[in-house]
Design a protein around this motif. Structure first.
Motif, short mmCIF file in Angstrom:
data_model
loop_
_atom_site.label_atom_id
_atom_site.label_comp_id
_atom_site.label_asym_id
_atom_site.label_seq_id
_atom_site.Cartn_x
_atom_site.Cartn_y
_atom_site.Cartn_z
N SER A 104 -17.33 -2.46 2.73
CA SER A 104 -15.98 -3.07 3.42
C SER A 104 -16.16 -4.21 4.25
O SER A 104 -17.35 -3.87 5.06
N SER A 130 -6.49 -9.22 1.30
CA SER A 130 -7.03 -8.34 2.24
C SER A 130 -6.12 -7.09 2.37
O SER A 130 -4.82 -7.45 2.33
N SER A 131 -6.49 -5.95 2.79
CA SER A 131 -5.68 -4.70 3.04
C SER A 131 -6.02 -4.06 4.58
O SER A 131 -7.29 -4.06 4.94
N TYR A 135 -11.84 -6.32 3.12
CA TYR A 135 -12.07 -6.51 1.68
C TYR A 135 -13.00 -5.56 1.33
O TYR A 135 -13.98 -5.16 1.92
N ASP A 136 -12.51 -4.61 0.34
CA ASP A 136 -13.28 -3.28 -0.08
C ASP A 136 -13.71 -3.63 -1.49
O ASP A 136 -12.90 -3.88 -2.35
N GLN A 169 -10.62 -4.02 -3.87
CA GLN A 169 -9.51 -3.81 -3.45
C GLN A 169 -8.90 -2.06 -4.00
O GLN A 169 -7.85 -2.21 -4.46
N GLN A 190 -7.54 -3.04 -7.69
CA GLN A 190 -6.36 -3.99 -8.05
C GLN A 190 -6.75 -5.30 -8.79
O GLN A 190 -6.19 -6.02 -9.54
#
Length: 504
Positions: A386, A444-445, A449-450, A465, A468
């Motif tokens: 992350s 981004s969430s 950013y994962d 994400q 996704q």
């Protein structure tokens, strides 16, 4: 049944994958006939049993009980002097509608494309044919009255057959393509032998190359069984978002006769290069002909794609085998920022493959530098990371590196792009189109950013994400290029968490 090999046997070359299926010593391409039957996942595929380039198309065969370790079996349906065996699907004919069953044994029935050769009765034609198995999918008998569906077309192929249950009863439904017309055609049957035309779909969305290998399946929206949408996938070559082969999908409704998309736009409304306007199964260069398993347990929708690209498929530097399959992916339909999209996650119990205690890194800031991580090196890994953006123009990881070069996977936050740069990933000179910087849109969430990245001996698969956005890419690094590094360019970025798990 005769067994040939498993893909986890001792490596005979430095690129043979540990996590992905590859044939022992031959060519493979499109996955075919994916089905779960009697506790076993069956993967059939386009195979050249006589060499490691495309040709002599037959159906190869492999099985697995966990979607991770695959066992290769002898060729299931071979080509002959009359026909090549192109792509198709398999159904379990539980009630013996076809009449191929005997006594208490219900048949597996393969629906495949006969590509008729010069000198045959149907020379130049592609039509749909049947074969059946009474021993669980290991030996096959061709139907005596093939083909069963002939449009007198040279490009009618790739049938995917499902069992459809509607208000007026159930029937078999086939989706296939008229490849050069950018059309998916729908048929129905009561017995798999006699087919009635229903409707067609397309052209729509991406039409930069011929359409191939369609699939059709229902999915609950956000896990709600009372809210179900249908997904139609279709692959195209060329015309992908980063050149060459790729797959797209449409979301909508199917009433047993026609598919109506809520995500399709008339072909030509956008430029062929306006890839961001469409739904892509994968944004990488190496994910094509993806189709899903019939009868997967617990109603899961599991897909596998061919991990290669027709731009350079026959030239990748592997021997004696050529081309791996992707990891199996479980797909779901989720609402993201008010829009429906497919979310994909790797399937399988990865804990069984862990070989040592994972490497972990706590919160760390990188300032315009590249840092090799001691203790994180490896060739077969799962990496979960992350990032929190800072002032850097780009940041990410360098995979399978040597301290100076490697495959860069990262984020350009100002552009909202995920990227894979494989220009210095190892062997790249076998084809002019292989060195590439490939990108995909990503948001981004909560300012994070994962990424989950699966690294194998000749590939990476990136799930961003939570799945996704995905990118599948072949790489061919030197055997001793095992370093993992983190980098930021033009400023700072923070690694919120990093875990590297060695797999084998």
């Amino acid at each position: 049944m005769e067994t040939l090999t498993t893909n986890n046997a001792a490596a005979t070359d430095i690129y043979r994958p540990a996590l992905h299926y590859a044939a022992r010593d031959t060519w493979l391409n499109d996955p075919n006939g994916l089905i779960f039957h009697d506790g076993v996942y069956h993967l059939y595929y386009q195979n050249n049993p006589l060499g490691n380039v495309w040709g002599n198309m037959s159906w190869g065969h492999a099985t697995s009980t966990d979607l991770l370790a695959w066992t290769e079996h002898p060729v299931a349906i071979p080509c002959d002097d009359n026909e090549d065996i192109f792509s198709g699907s398999i159904v379990y004919d539980r009630t013996n509608t076809s009449g191929f069953g005997t006594g208490s044994v219900a048949p597996l029935v393969a629906i495949y494309t006969s590509a008729y050769k010069p000198g045959s009765e149907h020379e130049g034609i592609q039509a749909q044919s049947l074969a059946y198995s009474l021993d669980g999918g290991y030996t096959w008998t061709k139907h005596a009255n093939n083909p069963v569906l002939d449009r007198r077309s040279a490009n009618f192929r790739d049938p995917k057959v499902i069992r459809y249950d509607g208000g007026e009863g159930s029937c078999w439904v086939m989706v296939a393509v008229e490849a050069q017309d950018f059309k998916v055609v729908f048929y129905k049957s009561e017995d798999l032998k006699n087919w009635e035309f229903l409707s067609s779909f397309g052209p729509a969305n991406a039409t930069g190359g011929i359409w191939e290998c369609p699939d059709l399946f229902p999915l609950p929206v956000d896990g709600d069984p009372e809210n179900v949408k249908w997904v139609l996938t279709v692959n195209l070559n060329p015309g992908g978002p980063n050149r060459g082969s790729a797959g797209q999908y449409f979301i909508g409704d199917f009433d047993g006769t026609s598919f109506t998309s809520t995500s399709a736009e008339t072909a030509g409304l956008h430029s062929p290069d306006d890839h961001g306007a469409y739904h892509w199964l994968d944004w990488g260069r190496d994910y094509y002909a993806a189709v899903s398993f019939n009868d997967a347990p617990d109603n899961r929708r599991l897909m596998i794609g061919w991990m290669n690209n027709w731009e350079y498929a026959n030239h990748i530097p592997t021997t004696p085998w050529r081309s791996p399959m992707s990891l199996a992916r479980e797909v779901s339909l989720q609402t993201i920022d008010g829009n429906l999209c497919l979310v994909q996650r790797p399937a399988g119990d990865w804990t069984a493959l862990v070989t040592q205690e994972p490497f972990s890194l706590a919160e760390t800031t990188i300032d315009d530098s590249e840092q090799v991580l001691p203790g994180a090196a490896g060739t077969v890994q799962r990496i979960d990371v992350s990032f929190a953006p800072g002032s850097a123009k780009e940041f990410g990881l360098v995979l399978r590196g040597d301290g100076a070069k490697g495959t860069h996977v990262g984020i350009r936050p100002d552009e909202g792009r995920l990227f894979v740069d494989r220009r210095q990933s190892g062997q790249t000179d076998f084809h002019e189109s292989f060195p590439s910087v490939d990108t995909a849109p990503v948001r981004s969430s909560s300012d994070s950013y994962d990424l989950s990245i699966f690294v194998d001996r000749c590939s990476i698969e990136v799930f961003a994400q939570g799945g996704q956005v995905t990118m599948a890419e072949l790489i061919f690094p030197a055997e001793d290029n095992t370093d993992l590094a983190v980098f930021a360019a033009g400023g700072t970025a923070t690694i919120s968490s990093l875990q590297v798990t060695q797999l084998e």
